[in-house]
Write a protein that holds these residues in place. Structure first.
Motif, mmCIF file in Angstrom:
data_model
loop_
_atom_site.group_PDB
_atom_site.id
_atom_site.type_symbol
_atom_site.label_atom_id
_atom_site.label_comp_id
_atom_site.label_asym_id
_atom_site.label_seq_id
_atom_site.Cartn_x
_atom_site.Cartn_y
_atom_site.Cartn_z
ATOM 1 N N ASP A 240 1.036 -1.282 -0.067
ATOM 2 C CA ASP A 240 0.352 0.126 -0.542
ATOM 3 C C ASP A 240 0.793 1.313 -0.520
ATOM 4 O OD1 ASP A 240 -2.575 -2.062 0.010
ATOM 5 O OD2 ASP A 240 -3.098 -1.176 2.140
ATOM 6 N N ARG A 244 0.809 4.668 -2.883
ATOM 7 C CA ARG A 244 0.938 6.000 -2.013
ATOM 8 C C ARG A 244 1.959 6.938 -2.708
ATOM 9 N NH1 ARG A 244 -0.544 3.477 3.057
ATOM 10 N NH2 ARG A 244 -2.165 2.871 2.482
ATOM 11 N N ASN A 249 -4.202 7.086 -4.217
ATOM 12 C CA ASN A 249 -5.051 6.796 -3.765
ATOM 13 C C ASN A 249 -5.102 5.938 -2.701
ATOM 14 O OD1 ASN A 249 -5.656 8.438 -1.124
ATOM 15 N ND2 ASN A 249 -7.785 8.976 -2.875
ATOM 16 N N HIS A 252 -6.016 4.122 4.447
ATOM 17 C CA HIS A 252 -4.778 2.874 5.363
ATOM 18 C C HIS A 252 -5.489 2.129 5.947
ATOM 19 C CE1 HIS A 252 -1.569 6.255 5.475
ATOM 20 N NE2 HIS A 252 -2.309 6.796 4.716
#
Ligand SMILES: Nc1ncnc2c1ncn2[C@@H]1O[C@H](COP(=O)(O)OP(=O)(O)OP(=O)(O)O)[C@@H](O)[C@H]1O
Ligand SMILES: [Mg+2]
Length: 271
Positions: A240, A244, A249, A252
């Motif tokens: 992830d 980012r 986008n 979290h």
């Protein structure tokens, strides 16, 4: 345009090398030609995590001293196309790294690579300062505890004032916070700072939160960067973070404690 990324922290043992290996591998897996440089002269942890320690013949300092060419020292990763490692020297001579020497190497690497990931040593002495000096972007690795946050804050001061970008009055180094070894259960018990606490103190954009995970040690013992372990929470969190970093986008995850269900109570929690 090549980007130089420094992975830095101030405090030792917070997860810089783990992060350099994971992020470097992640960028290469996304098709970007990437080299990870180990600036930790004397220690050499990166080649263990990347499982290439037996193939080190020449290193960073050999290249600086003109004892080998850069091509001779670069090690191609066994698993990932587009990924190279420039190992650290085991010399005790901490002065072996020079600004000019590092600049020459970076200039040569820039002709070939999209990303240059600099794994900084701990502290704020010469090695760490040189690792930061040429950076375009910084990943500030921080653990959710006061001493780590305080040292990261000190690093932010150096990024603002002692880098080439600062000296030349160019756009500042782009800073990103990577909170690692995060244990939501301990945060809920008040034993650790929360993501919000750390964000508030450091006030830089959050790149990701990497949970505390036994899978990290397991992977590093096997010489496999944790991002290859797509089953693990830490591997997924690094994936992830890389997305980012590249501008996607991505929401979290792993910020709150997992409520243990029937199966995890029966068969053990996930890692
Ligand atoms: N998310 C995590 N969960 C559990 N253990 C972790 C995690 N991240 C790192 N570690 C462990 O923490 C230890 C230190 O990690 P690492 O070597 O990456 O830190 P470092 O900041 O590079 O240290 P140094 O300052 O000595 O260079 C290692 O044993 C590593 O396996
Ligand atoms: Mg390290």
């Amino acid at each position: 345009m090549t980007e130089i990324i420094v992975v830095t922290s101030g405090k030792g043992g917070v997860g810089k090398t783990t992060t350099s290996a994971a992020v470097g591998t992640g960028l290469a897996l996304k098709g970007h030609k990437t080299v990870i440089i180990d600036f930790d002269v004397g220690l050499r942890n990166l080649d263990l995590i990347m499982n290439c320690e037996r193939r080190v013949v020449f290193d960073f300092v050999n290249v600086i001293k003109g004892e080998s060419t850069l091509k001779q020292a670069l090690i191609k990763d066994k698993r990932v196309e587009n990924l190279y490692i420039l190992p650290a020297s085991q010399t005790r001579d901490k002065d072996a790294l020079t600004v000019e020497g590092v600049q020459n190497i970076l200039d040569e690497l820039k002709t070939e690579f999209d990303y240059i990931v600099c794994d900084s040593p701990a502290g704020i002495e010469k090695g760490a300062i040189i690792a930061m000096y040429f950076a375009d972007r910084a990943i500030v690795v921080t653990n959710p505890e006061i001493s780590s946050v305080r040292d990261s804050d000190r690093i932010l001061g150096i990024l603002h004032s002692k880098t080439l970008r600062a000296e030349q009055g160019r756009e500042p180094v782009q800073e990103n916070l990577l909170l690692t070894r995060y244990d939501p259960e301990r945060v809920e018990k008040g034993e650790m700072l929360s993501v919000q606490d750390v964000e508030e103190i450091l006030a830089i954009p959050l790149l990701g939160v990497i949970p505390e995970s036994k899978a990290v040690l397991r992977a590093s013992n096997q010489g496999i960067p944790i991002i290859h372990d797509a089953e693990s929470d830490a591997g997924q969190a690094y994936e992830d973070a890389v997305r980012r970093f590249l501008g996607e986008n991505v929401e979290h995850r792993f910020l709150s404690a997992v409520k243990k269900g029937f199966f995890s109570r029966m068969f053990g929690g996930r890692q």
